[in-house]
Design a protein around this motif. Structure first.
Motif, short mmCIF file in Angstrom:
data_model
loop_
_atom_site.label_atom_id
_atom_site.label_comp_id
_atom_site.label_asym_id
_atom_site.label_seq_id
_atom_site.Cartn_x
_atom_site.Cartn_y
_atom_site.Cartn_z
N ASN A 1 17.82 -35.48 -104.47
CA ASN A 1 18.33 -36.60 -103.61
C ASN A 1 17.79 -37.91 -103.71
N GLY A 2 17.51 -37.95 -104.95
CA GLY A 2 16.93 -39.38 -105.17
C GLY A 2 15.53 -39.61 -105.25
N THR A 3 14.67 -38.59 -104.87
CA THR A 3 13.40 -38.70 -104.94
C THR A 3 12.69 -37.65 -106.01
N GLY A 4 11.56 -38.42 -106.55
CA GLY A 4 10.99 -37.64 -107.72
C GLY A 4 9.85 -36.87 -107.37
N TYR A 5 9.79 -35.71 -107.93
CA TYR A 5 8.60 -34.81 -107.67
C TYR A 5 7.88 -34.62 -108.86
N TYR A 6 6.43 -34.86 -109.02
CA TYR A 6 5.73 -34.78 -110.61
C TYR A 6 4.52 -34.01 -110.32
N SER A 7 4.34 -33.06 -111.59
CA SER A 7 3.16 -32.63 -111.75
C SER A 7 2.49 -32.91 -112.98
N GLN A 8 1.42 -33.37 -113.17
CA GLN A 8 0.47 -33.82 -114.48
C GLN A 8 -0.72 -33.29 -114.34
N GLY A 9 -1.40 -33.25 -115.60
CA GLY A 9 -2.86 -33.19 -115.55
C GLY A 9 -3.41 -32.25 -116.67
N TYR A 10 -4.72 -31.92 -116.73
CA TYR A 10 -5.24 -31.02 -117.93
C TYR A 10 -5.36 -29.63 -117.34
N VAL A 11 -5.65 -28.79 -118.35
CA VAL A 11 -6.21 -27.47 -118.04
C VAL A 11 -6.83 -27.31 -119.38
N THR A 12 -8.08 -26.88 -119.12
CA THR A 12 -9.14 -26.64 -120.40
C THR A 12 -9.40 -25.15 -120.27
N SER A 13 -9.18 -24.41 -121.65
CA SER A 13 -9.66 -23.24 -121.79
C SER A 13 -10.86 -23.08 -122.87
N ASP A 14 -11.94 -22.67 -122.34
CA ASP A 14 -13.28 -22.54 -123.00
C ASP A 14 -13.63 -21.08 -123.35
N LEU A 15 -13.34 -20.53 -124.34
CA LEU A 15 -13.71 -19.47 -124.81
C LEU A 15 -14.82 -19.05 -125.66
N GLY A 16 -15.71 -18.29 -125.00
CA GLY A 16 -16.97 -17.83 -125.67
C GLY A 16 -16.65 -16.65 -126.65
N TRP A 17 -17.74 -15.71 -126.82
CA TRP A 17 -17.81 -14.58 -127.45
C TRP A 17 -17.26 -13.48 -126.38
N ILE A 18 -18.11 -13.51 -125.28
CA ILE A 18 -17.78 -12.63 -124.18
C ILE A 18 -17.23 -13.18 -123.03
N GLN A 19 -18.01 -14.55 -122.47
CA GLN A 19 -17.95 -15.12 -121.45
C GLN A 19 -17.03 -16.29 -121.50
N HIS A 20 -16.01 -16.54 -120.50
CA HIS A 20 -14.96 -17.59 -120.84
C HIS A 20 -14.72 -18.24 -119.57
N THR A 21 -14.20 -19.68 -119.49
CA THR A 21 -14.01 -20.51 -118.42
C THR A 21 -12.67 -21.24 -118.62
N VAL A 22 -11.91 -21.17 -117.39
CA VAL A 22 -10.72 -22.17 -117.44
C VAL A 22 -11.04 -23.07 -116.24
N THR A 23 -10.52 -24.40 -116.62
CA THR A 23 -10.82 -25.43 -115.73
C THR A 23 -9.82 -26.24 -115.58
N THR A 24 -9.55 -26.86 -114.38
CA THR A 24 -8.37 -27.38 -113.94
C THR A 24 -8.47 -28.86 -113.60
N ASN A 25 -7.74 -29.77 -113.74
CA ASN A 25 -7.64 -31.21 -113.26
C ASN A 25 -6.30 -31.67 -113.28
N LEU A 26 -5.43 -31.43 -112.38
CA LEU A 26 -4.19 -31.84 -112.50
C LEU A 26 -3.76 -32.27 -110.86
N ALA A 27 -2.50 -32.79 -110.73
CA ALA A 27 -2.03 -33.32 -109.55
C ALA A 27 -0.52 -33.17 -109.43
N GLY A 28 -0.04 -32.94 -108.19
CA GLY A 28 1.30 -33.16 -108.06
C GLY A 28 1.42 -34.25 -106.82
N TRP A 29 2.60 -35.10 -107.15
CA TRP A 29 2.58 -36.04 -106.17
C TRP A 29 4.38 -36.42 -105.82
#
Length: 228
Positions: free
Chosen positions: A114-142
């Protein structure tokens, strides 16, 4: 989908889009643009929405630790992200916490209702080690035009696949990172979550959901690109 152009790069941090970024093209309030994560200059689309939706459908059929059917396992092997082979040897135990693969992904999605824009943008980082791993987010919706909605929800689903049983493959991690913003025009997520296991493949599914007073819920599932 329309990607922003002429962008300045920042490492998993907020930055300002370049002066020629398409604020005018998307009718975004400049104050919102200045809060967005910067976009990588080098990117490549690596998975389309159809594949992402199929992987999400497969994931929903199984519990963690349950072996996939041969058909579903074959699809995961063909379309999910491959983790580098781990080779044990001298110093393996000492390197158990060391990173063997760090991937940064940029996401960009939009819908117009209906003429309105909805947006989703940003980063996700996947850091994989041998056993221990981390996922990090930095994103936005507007939402465009300074329109406020009752609630914006950002959600990132992160799934990892590995050996299950004697010869099968299945889910070994199923994470969901979520945040809500009430009566908002803009909603930012910046989170990190660790997990452990020995993954062979993994996949990431982000989305922003806008609960509006006039058109109901609007889901935006962004296309994903990879920074090499």
């Amino acid at each position: 989908m329309k990607l922003l152009k002429t962008l300045s790069i920042a490492v998993i941090a907020f930055g300002c889009l370049a002066a020629s970024a398409s604020a005018a093209d998307k009718n975004i309030d400049p104050g919102v643009v200045n809060r967005l994560p910067s976009k990588p200059a080098n990117e490549k689309v690596y998975i389309d929405l159809q594949v992402a939706k199929k992987l999400d459908e497969i994931n929903s059929k199984y519990k963690v630790g349950e072996a996939f059917s041969e058909e579903d396992a074959a699809y995961v092997k063909a379309h999910a992200l491959k983790v580098p082979e781990r080779k044990a040897g001298a110093g393996f135990e000492a390197e158990a916490e060391a990173s063997v693969q760090t991937d940064h992904y940029w996401y960009d999605g939009s819908r117009y209702v209906n003429g309105t824009g909805y947006y989703s943008q940003g980063y996700v980082t996947s850091d994989l080690g041998w056993i221990q791993h981390t996922v990090t987010t930095n994103l936005a919706g507007w939402v465009s035009d300074n329109k406020y909605v009752p609630k914006i929800t950002n959600e990132v689903k992160y799934t990892a696949y590995g050996a299950v049983g004697t010869s099968g493959i299945g889910l070994i991690a199923d994470l969901t990172l979520t945040n809500d913003c009430l009566n908002a025009n803009y909603c930012h997520q910046q989170k990190a979550q660790g997990w452990s296991g020995v993954p062979v493949y993994y996949a990431i599914f982000p989305k922003s959901v806008f609960n509006t007073a006039d058109v109901g819920a609007v889901d935006v599932l962004p296309t994903r690109t990879r920074e090499w």
